[in-house]
Scaffold this active site. Structure first.
Site, PDB file in Angstrom:
ATOM      1  N   PRO A 136       1.476   7.880   1.701  1.00 48.17           N
ATOM      2  CA  PRO A 136       1.121   6.743   0.862  1.00 48.17           C
ATOM      3  C   PRO A 136       1.634   6.853  -0.566  1.00 48.17           C
ATOM      4  CG  PRO A 136      -0.822   7.660   1.949  1.00 48.17           C
ATOM      5  CD  PRO A 136       0.310   8.593   2.216  1.00 48.17           C
ATOM      6  N   SER A 143       0.813  -1.228   0.000  1.00 49.05           N
ATOM      7  CA  SER A 143       0.000   0.000   0.000  1.00 49.05           C
ATOM      8  C   SER A 143       0.838   1.266   0.000  1.00 49.05           C
ATOM      9  CB  SER A 143      -0.966   0.025   1.185  1.00 49.05           C
ATOM     10  OG  SER A 143      -1.743  -1.128   1.167  1.00 49.05           O
ATOM     11  N   ARG A 144       2.041   1.164  -0.552  1.00 52.27           N
ATOM     12  CA  ARG A 144       2.916   2.327  -0.719  1.00 52.27           C
ATOM     13  C   ARG A 144       3.421   2.913   0.597  1.00 52.27           C
ATOM     14  NH1 ARG A 144       3.029   0.023  -5.152  1.00 52.27           N
ATOM     15  NH2 ARG A 144       2.147   0.951  -7.037  1.00 52.27           N
ATOM     16  N   LEU A 145       3.315   2.128   1.676  1.00 50.10           N
ATOM     17  CA  LEU A 145       3.848   2.607   2.963  1.00 50.10           C
ATOM     18  C   LEU A 145       5.242   2.019   3.129  1.00 50.10           C
ATOM     19  CD1 LEU A 145       0.622   2.231   5.129  1.00 50.10           C
ATOM     20  CD2 LEU A 145       1.574   4.296   4.098  1.00 50.10           C
TER      21      LEU A 145
END
Ligand code: NPW
Ligand code: FMN
Ligand code: PLP
Ligand code: K
Length: 550
Positions: A548, A501-503
């Site tokens: 994010p 999730s782009r974290l």
């Protein structure tokens, strides 16, 4: 925008001017040339076709069909090729099935990543096509998928019972037809259709009629359906006529077809997005005998994409990175140690050229430029690469001796940024490295007036040939003055580990300030680097970690 075109010569990094007529006859911008010239995904190489020397004339010529230079086999020819492989050519059915099943699994893995398409149901028929499905299920298990198998008409031969035992030993569930859910879409992401191959004839008999119908009902790739599993057919979409295809138009519509050995005639009717060829075992004798035109397999791959390349929606291309957590308390005090550790990981993972790095420079005009170079050494003194001092990067570095290096290790979901000041390495160091290179590259470095325009490739080739002759006696090839190394002394590192999730995890090292002053005395690596903001002994920060979109 109107672009003018300069071609890049292959041997050296000099350029040649292309004639304007090329540009005129192809009125395209670089962007649409890119998208029309490279429409397939990155993992898909351009198709190169190899053909038997004598072309398509011969005993099988009347029936071996060709479309886009690839041969298609009739049912009879497919059986004959099979017999030849397993007769005079000495293959066993076990061998061919293993390679076929592996090709199916690798084709699936190229298109459908296990992180998104995990649950696989392999529906296996009574013959060798079913055997391919059993083998594929085993390989898919080892690739990280979760396979299930439906194998309603088992064959009692030792080969098949062995395959079943192997799957059972991996605790892969076998489901009877009755145990299959009414609606396959909720429980599976991939359905492997390994019911019938080239020996299929007539109309499907129970229980396969029902199983085929389940796939027909479930899926039609022309309809955009959310959460519908994909269908991968092995060699022939089951129920299709081996030569005529889906005659009534009411058969399976697979998303992927993996043709084995060579596509059968029905494959011409396949209009799904992914057509692959597997079975990388065809000896030249067979290709010659049956006048086969087949694409070359790239590198060491067990499969190759054939057919029209898929239409790509670039905006939809993305990976969800799944990696172990990269935590502040796991890092090394010295960023160089961490770099070495990650570099070793990249080597161990078998990544191609893990020492390839993007080098970004800016001249006095402040306009950045980037290109790949190869890292040739890293130690406390810094990061070293070699190039032509008179190239664009050489000029820019002379104007502004600061640069940024970027490593991206696909497969490990890792990126490393290194920034710092740049100096030339000593002449002795450059000499030493220059003479360690292959002689061809040494001559190439002399010939190449890197980043300049040359009249054509022939000029480079001619000079290369002359120098090759001149230095044919194994003597020392003198290093040109304009060729040598640079060393970047880092003042900033960022280690990036992709996460879901782009974290992502991002850890930055910057030189510690001592008494309010940034330490600048080299070597940097005898200093403690700090990962900004967490207290001693090493101080760390995950910079912007929770944005994010980073
Ligand atoms: N070099 C190669 O080419 C390689 C080939 N390989 C693979 O082998 C495949 C060909 O295998 P294959 O010959 O065993 O035939 P396949 O189609 O799997 O099944 C035959 C079985 O189905 C049955 N059956 C037939 N029609 C039916 C019907 N209407 N309804 C119900 N049943 C029907 C038939 O029974 P029968 O009708 O004879 O009683 C028999 O039991 C090929 O496509 C590829 O996948 C690779 O493994 C290695 C390299
Ligand atoms: C993977 C890869 C590695 C490369 N390694 C080098 C290298 O070590 N040295 C070099 O001068 N050029 C290398 N090149 C070519 C450069 O990317 C570039 O085309 C060339 O140096 C000219 O760059 P410039 O005109 O910006 O100076 C490499 C290219 C690739 C794709
Ligand atoms: C122009 C040029 N110079 C140098 C290199 C680095 O080559 P080597 O590993 O032989 O030093 C490359 C590698 O691609 C290159 O393209
Ligand atoms: K099949």
């Amino acid at each position: 925008m109107i672009w003018s075109l300069l071609g890049q010569a292959p041997v050296s990094l000099a350029y040649y001017k292309s004639s304007l007529s090329i540009y005129k006859t192809k009125p395209s911008t670089p962007l649409n040339r890119f998208s029309s010239g490279f429409p397939a995904p990155i993992s898909t190489p351009a198709i190169r076709v190899f053909c038997s020397k004598s072309g398509r004339v011969g005993s099988m010529a009347s029936s071996v069909q060709n479309q886009g230079s690839i041969s298609y086999l009739t049912q009879r020819e497919a059986a004959e090729v099979d017999e030849t492989l397993m007769g005079p050519l000495g293959f066993s059915v076990d061998q061919l099935m293993e390679l076929a099943g592996l090709s199916v699994a690798t084709s699936i893995a190229e298109v459908y990543k296990p992180s998104e398409y995990n649950r696989v149901l392999a529906i296996c028929g009574p013959g060798n096509n079913g055997g391919d499905g059993l083998v594929a299920a085993r390989h898919l298990y080892h690739f990280g998928y979760k396979p299930f198998v439906c194998y309603p008409k088992r064959t009692q031969k030792p080969l098949y019972s062995g395959l079943v035992t192997q799957l059972e030993s991996l605790s892969i569930p076998f489901l009877s037809v009755n145990e299959l859910p009414m609606d396959l879409s909720k429980d599976f992401d991939i359905l492997v259709d390994a019911m019938f191959g080239f020996s299929f004839h007539g109309a499907p008999r129970p229980p396969f009629d029902e199983l085929i119908q389940k796939l027909v009902n479930l899926h039609n790739y022309e309809q955009v359906q959310q959460k519908s599993p994909v269908i991968v057919s092995v060699d022939i979409p089951s129920g299709w006529h081996v030569e005529e295809g889906d005659v009534g138009g009411e058969g399976i519509k697979p998303d992927m077809l993996v043709s084995l050995t060579a596509p059968k005639l029905c494959a011409k009717k396949f209009s799904g997005p992914h057509h692959f060829l597997g079975g990388r075992f065809v000896p030249p004798a067979i290709a010659e005998k049956y006048k086969l035109c087949l694409p070359q397999y790239p590198g060491t791959s067990m499969c190759v994409r054939i057919g029209k390349p898929p239409q790509i929606d670039i905006s939809a291309l993305r990976e969800n990175y799944i990696s172990p957590e990269f935590r502040e308390d796991q890092v090394e005090a010295d960023p160089l140690d961490l770099f070495r550790k990650w570099f070793d990981d990249a080597m161990t993972a078998g990544l191609k050229e893990p020492n390839a790095m993007a080098l970004s420079t800016t001249g006095k005009d402040g306009k950045p430029s980037s290109r790949m170079v190869l890292l040739k050494g890293v130690d406390k003194g810094g990061f070293v690469w070699y190039t032509n001092y008179e190239s664009q990067k050489g000029r820019e570095l002379s104007e502004n001796p600061h640069a940024s290096l970027l490593f991206y290790w696909d497969g490990l979901n890792r990126q490393v940024r290194v920034e710092g000041s740049v100096q030339k390495v000593s002449e002795e160091e450059s000499e030493q490295y220059f003479h360690s290179r292959p002689r061809g590259s040494q001559i190439g470095a002399i010939v190449s007036k890197q980043s300049t325009v040359v009249p054509g490739r022939h000029v480079l080739h001619q000079q290369y040939k002359e120098l090759e002759e001149k230095y044919s006696n194994e003597g020392l090839i003198p290093k040109p003055k304009h060729w040598g190394g640079y060393r970047l002394q880092p003042n900033r590192f960022e280690f990036w580990q992709g996460q879901t999730s782009r974290l992502h995890d991002r850890l930055e090292y910057s030189p510690q300030e001592i008494d309010g002053k940034r330490s600048s005395s080299p070597p940097w690596f005898s200093q403690t680097f700090q990962l900004t903001s967490i207290p001693l002994p090493i101080t760390c920060k995950k910079s912007k970690q929770i944005n994010p979109e980073d």
